[in-house]
Design a protein around this motif. Structure first.
Motif, short mmCIF file in Angstrom:
data_model
loop_
_atom_site.label_atom_id
_atom_site.label_comp_id
_atom_site.label_asym_id
_atom_site.label_seq_id
_atom_site.Cartn_x
_atom_site.Cartn_y
_atom_site.Cartn_z
N GLY A 16 0.82 -1.21 0.00
CA GLY A 16 0.00 0.00 0.00
C GLY A 16 0.85 1.26 0.00
N LEU A 17 1.94 1.24 0.77
CA LEU A 17 2.87 2.38 0.77
C LEU A 17 3.53 2.53 -0.59
N TYR A 18 3.97 1.41 -1.16
CA TYR A 18 4.60 1.40 -2.49
C TYR A 18 3.64 1.99 -3.53
N ALA A 19 2.39 1.54 -3.51
CA ALA A 19 1.39 2.00 -4.48
C ALA A 19 1.11 3.49 -4.33
N GLY A 20 1.38 4.04 -3.17
CA GLY A 20 1.13 5.46 -2.93
C GLY A 20 2.26 6.37 -3.37
N THR A 21 3.28 5.81 -4.03
CA THR A 21 4.41 6.62 -4.49
C THR A 21 4.42 6.69 -6.02
N PRO A 22 4.99 7.74 -6.58
CA PRO A 22 5.06 7.82 -8.03
C PRO A 22 6.18 6.96 -8.62
N ASP A 23 7.21 6.63 -7.80
CA ASP A 23 8.36 5.88 -8.32
C ASP A 23 8.60 4.54 -7.64
N GLY A 24 7.78 4.20 -6.64
CA GLY A 24 7.94 2.93 -5.94
C GLY A 24 8.90 3.00 -4.77
N ILE A 25 9.53 4.13 -4.57
CA ILE A 25 10.51 4.25 -3.48
C ILE A 25 9.83 4.79 -2.23
N VAL A 26 9.70 3.91 -1.25
CA VAL A 26 9.14 4.28 0.05
C VAL A 26 10.33 4.62 0.95
N PRO A 27 10.31 5.75 1.64
CA PRO A 27 11.42 6.08 2.55
C PRO A 27 11.71 4.91 3.50
N TRP A 28 12.99 4.66 3.70
CA TRP A 28 13.47 3.51 4.48
C TRP A 28 12.76 3.38 5.82
#
Length: 130
Positions: free
Chosen positions: A96-108
């Motif tokens: 869900g966090l991944y899907a909420g980003t434009p590039d797939g990068i979720v902060p560590w």
């Protein structure tokens, strides 16, 4: 190609051939059990922009259970060492966090602990060809 929108669907590939050391010779393998648990957990989360796909092998046999998350225009991640009995909700939280980003990068620091510990690979988005 335009940048993915946070609501664009992503695909969660689940290795169904992953075997846990405690798996009996007969019966479902740990990867198949993880796939079933994820499908059940996803059914309880309508609207989560993810599609679960079983795959024969992700070639990460030394770190079962393994999943990969991918979406056009986003980085692809491979995660291993997941527990089929308890990881489904954590995986879906991370996706869900991944899907909420434009590039797939979720902060560590925002990633679930299982994703921080279990990352096997991070693969850049495929280039767009004309």
């Amino acid at each position: 190609m335009s940048e993915p929108l946070p609501s664009d669907p992503c695909t969660l590939y689940v290795c169904t051939t992953c075997r846990d050391a405690a798996d009996p010779a007969e019966g479902p393998r740990a990867g198949a059990r993880l796939h079933d648990a994820l499908a059940q957990a996803l059914a309880a989360r309508p609207g989560l922009p993810v599609r679960i796909e079983p795959v024969e092998c992700l070639s990460v046999c030394k770190r079962p259970c393994t999943v990969a998350v991918a979406s056009p225009g986003r980085w692809t991640y491979v995660y291993g060492d997941l527990d089929p009995a308890i990881s489904a909700d954590v995986i879906l939280d991370g996706i869900g966090l991944y899907a909420g980003t434009p590039d797939g990068i979720v902060p560590w620091r925002e990633r679930p602990q299982e994703f921080r510990k279990g990352v096997v690979a991070r693969i850049p988005p495929a280039p767009v060809t004309a």
